[in-house]
Design an enzyme around this catalytic site. Sequence first.
Site, short mmCIF file in Angstrom:
data_model
loop_
_atom_site.label_atom_id
_atom_site.label_comp_id
_atom_site.label_asym_id
_atom_site.label_seq_id
_atom_site.Cartn_x
_atom_site.Cartn_y
_atom_site.Cartn_z
N CYS A 255 0.87 -1.19 0.00
CA CYS A 255 0.00 0.00 0.00
C CYS A 255 0.90 1.23 0.00
CB CYS A 255 -0.97 -0.01 1.18
SG CYS A 255 -0.17 0.02 2.81
N ASP B 55 -8.18 3.80 1.32
CA ASP B 55 -7.22 4.22 2.34
C ASP B 55 -7.97 4.71 3.58
OD1 ASP B 55 -5.24 5.38 3.84
OD2 ASP B 55 -4.39 6.55 2.20
N CYS C 107 -1.18 0.75 7.42
CA CYS C 107 -2.61 0.46 7.63
C CYS C 107 -3.04 -0.77 6.83
CB CYS C 107 -3.48 1.66 7.24
SG CYS C 107 -3.19 3.15 8.24
N ARG C 108 -3.22 -0.63 5.52
CA ARG C 108 -3.83 -1.71 4.73
C ARG C 108 -2.93 -2.91 4.51
NH1 ARG C 108 -5.17 2.14 -0.10
NH2 ARG C 108 -3.25 3.02 0.78
N SER C 109 -1.67 -2.68 4.06
CA SER C 109 -0.85 -3.85 3.71
C SER C 109 -0.40 -4.67 4.93
CB SER C 109 0.32 -3.47 2.79
OG SER C 109 1.19 -2.54 3.38
N ASN D 236 2.38 1.44 4.22
CA ASN D 236 2.74 0.16 4.88
C ASN D 236 2.53 0.24 6.40
OD1 ASN D 236 5.68 -1.99 5.27
ND2 ASN D 236 3.57 -2.60 4.96
P1 4NP Z 1 -1.71 2.81 4.17
O1 4NP Z 1 -2.35 4.16 4.77
O2 4NP Z 1 -1.20 3.14 2.78
O3 4NP Z 1 -2.85 1.86 4.16
O4 4NP Z 1 -0.60 2.41 5.11
C1 4NP Z 1 -1.65 5.37 4.83
C2 4NP Z 1 -0.73 5.59 5.83
C3 4NP Z 1 -0.07 6.81 5.93
C4 4NP Z 1 -0.33 7.80 5.01
C5 4NP Z 1 -1.25 7.57 3.99
C6 4NP Z 1 -1.91 6.36 3.90
N1 4NP Z 1 0.32 9.05 5.12
O5 4NP Z 1 -0.05 10.00 4.38
O6 4NP Z 1 1.25 9.19 5.95
#
Ligand code: 4NP
Length: 162
Positions: free
Chosen positions: A8, A125, A13-15, A11
């Site tokens: 994602c 997201d 939240c989702r992945s 790295n």
């Molecule tokens: P992820 O979510 O891609 O599912 O880990 C996010 C985590 C952090 C950010 C964006 C999305 N960020 O902007 O820091």
Amino acid sequence: MTKVLFVCLGNICRSPTAEGVFRNLVRRQNLGDAIGTDSAGTSGWHIGAPPDPRSCAEAQRRGIRIDDLRSRKVEVADFSRFDYVIAMDEANRADLEDLCPTPLRGRIHLFTEFAPEGTGSGVPDPYYGGTDGFARVFDLITECAEGLLARIVAERRESNAR
Ligand code: 4NP
């Protein structure tokens, strides 16, 4: 061994949730020696960080621990190391395709291809939303992880039969 990398943006939240849910399914089917898992981010924004506390809490609520995982950035060598490189959304897929050596692009898949309906447009997201977003994302990830594991098990069975 069949190796699967979940990707994602951050790295955190989702992945890592996908990795945790998928590795739990793999263990429950006694396939831990046959299927390996990891996760990574297309950004390097959270390198070394554990998953977001909201992702850890949602996973724990469902009986899964993911707090051992640490964020890293995806790298070109991942496309030769992993058989499946699973993008959480279309933006992640586009970034992976840009990075991936052309002959290995077939290893990249959108995670929601493996959902029961088969044509989802990605895992949204949840980072900037509320906790209900984390619960919905967990449900979608579970459906996709079950579909992906079924596909890999079927493929391994076919290649063993050859
Ligand atoms: P992820 O979510 O891609 O599912 O880990 C996010 C985590 C952090 C950010 C964006 C999305 N960020 O902007 O820091």
